[in-house]
Design a protein around this motif. Structure first.
Motif, PDB file in Angstrom:
ATOM      1  N   TYR A  68       2.812 128.585  28.850  1.00  0.00           N
ATOM      2  CA  TYR A  68       3.529 129.830  29.164  1.00  0.00           C
ATOM      3  C   TYR A  68       2.537 130.973  29.382  1.00  0.00           C
ATOM      4  O   TYR A  68       2.333 131.797  28.507  1.00  0.00           O
ATOM      5  CB  TYR A  68       4.482 130.190  28.014  1.00  0.00           C
ATOM      6  N   ALA A  91       2.659 137.608  30.170  1.00  0.00           N
ATOM      7  CA  ALA A  91       3.174 138.391  29.057  1.00  0.00           C
ATOM      8  C   ALA A  91       4.502 137.863  28.535  1.00  0.00           C
ATOM      9  O   ALA A  91       4.812 138.003  27.357  1.00  0.00           O
ATOM     10  CB  ALA A  91       3.332 139.849  29.484  1.00  0.00           C
ATOM     11  N   LYS A  92       5.314 137.234  29.407  1.00  0.00           N
ATOM     12  CA  LYS A  92       6.622 136.780  28.955  1.00  0.00           C
ATOM     13  C   LYS A  92       7.053 135.572  29.779  1.00  0.00           C
ATOM     14  O   LYS A  92       6.884 135.542  30.991  1.00  0.00           O
ATOM     15  CB  LYS A  92       7.644 137.904  29.097  1.00  0.00           C
ATOM     16  N   ALA A  93       7.626 134.583  29.104  1.00  0.00           N
ATOM     17  CA  ALA A  93       8.119 133.384  29.788  1.00  0.00           C
ATOM     18  C   ALA A  93       9.324 132.851  29.026  1.00  0.00           C
ATOM     19  O   ALA A  93       9.381 132.919  27.807  1.00  0.00           O
ATOM     20  CB  ALA A  93       7.030 132.325  29.854  1.00  0.00           C
ATOM     21  N   THR A  94      10.286 132.325  29.758  1.00  0.00           N
ATOM     22  CA  THR A  94      11.490 131.751  29.152  1.00  0.00           C
ATOM     23  C   THR A  94      11.714 130.359  29.719  1.00  0.00           C
ATOM     24  O   THR A  94      11.527 130.130  30.903  1.00  0.00           O
ATOM     25  CB  THR A  94      12.728 132.628  29.447  1.00  0.00           C
ATOM     26  N   THR A 101      11.933 131.917  24.386  1.00  0.00           N
ATOM     27  CA  THR A 101      11.263 133.015  25.079  1.00  0.00           C
ATOM     28  C   THR A 101       9.967 133.323  24.343  1.00  0.00           C
ATOM     29  O   THR A 101       9.974 133.570  23.146  1.00  0.00           O
ATOM     30  CB  THR A 101      12.142 134.280  25.120  1.00  0.00           C
ATOM     31  N   VAL A 102       8.849 133.313  25.072  1.00  0.00           N
ATOM     32  CA  VAL A 102       7.543 133.649  24.531  1.00  0.00           C
ATOM     33  C   VAL A 102       7.161 135.026  25.048  1.00  0.00           C
ATOM     34  O   VAL A 102       7.161 135.256  26.258  1.00  0.00           O
ATOM     35  CB  VAL A 102       6.486 132.610  24.957  1.00  0.00           C
ATOM     36  N   THR A 103       6.877 135.953  24.132  1.00  0.00           N
ATOM     37  CA  THR A 103       6.477 137.319  24.510  1.00  0.00           C
ATOM     38  C   THR A 103       5.140 137.641  23.855  1.00  0.00           C
ATOM     39  O   THR A 103       5.015 137.543  22.639  1.00  0.00           O
ATOM     40  CB  THR A 103       7.536 138.342  24.034  1.00  0.00           C
ATOM     41  N   ARG A 104       4.169 138.004  24.655  1.00  0.00           N
ATOM     42  CA  ARG A 104       2.858 138.389  24.123  1.00  0.00           C
ATOM     43  C   ARG A 104       2.751 139.914  24.122  1.00  0.00           C
ATOM     44  O   ARG A 104       3.085 140.550  25.110  1.00  0.00           O
ATOM     45  CB  ARG A 104       1.740 137.787  24.960  1.00  0.00           C
ATOM     46  N   GLU A 105       2.263 140.442  23.033  1.00  0.00           N
ATOM     47  CA  GLU A 105       2.101 141.901  22.923  1.00  0.00           C
ATOM     48  C   GLU A 105       0.660 142.248  22.614  1.00  0.00           C
ATOM     49  O   GLU A 105      -0.031 141.496  21.983  1.00  0.00           O
ATOM     50  CB  GLU A 105       2.992 142.451  21.805  1.00  0.00           C
TER      51      GLU A 105
END
Length: 43
Positions: free
Chosen positions: A8, A11-14, A39-43
């Motif tokens: 993934y 910054a964001k993948a679903t 959902t993967v969210t990187r901050e």
């Protein structure tokens, strides 16, 4: 359920997933199906 986060990028993948039980056997009476999203969210 294990997730490989390298699949993934960004910054964001679903991704949608479906998990099912094994077929009935040996007198089993329960089957199930699970549907959802990861959902993967990187901050």
């Amino acid at each position: 359920m294990d997730l490989d986060l390298t699949r993934y990028p960004g910054a964001k993948a679903t991704e949608q997933f479906v998990r099912r039980s094994q077929p009935l056997r040996n007198g089993s009476t329960l089957m199930f199906e699970v549907r959802g999203y990861v959902t993967v969210t990187r901050e």
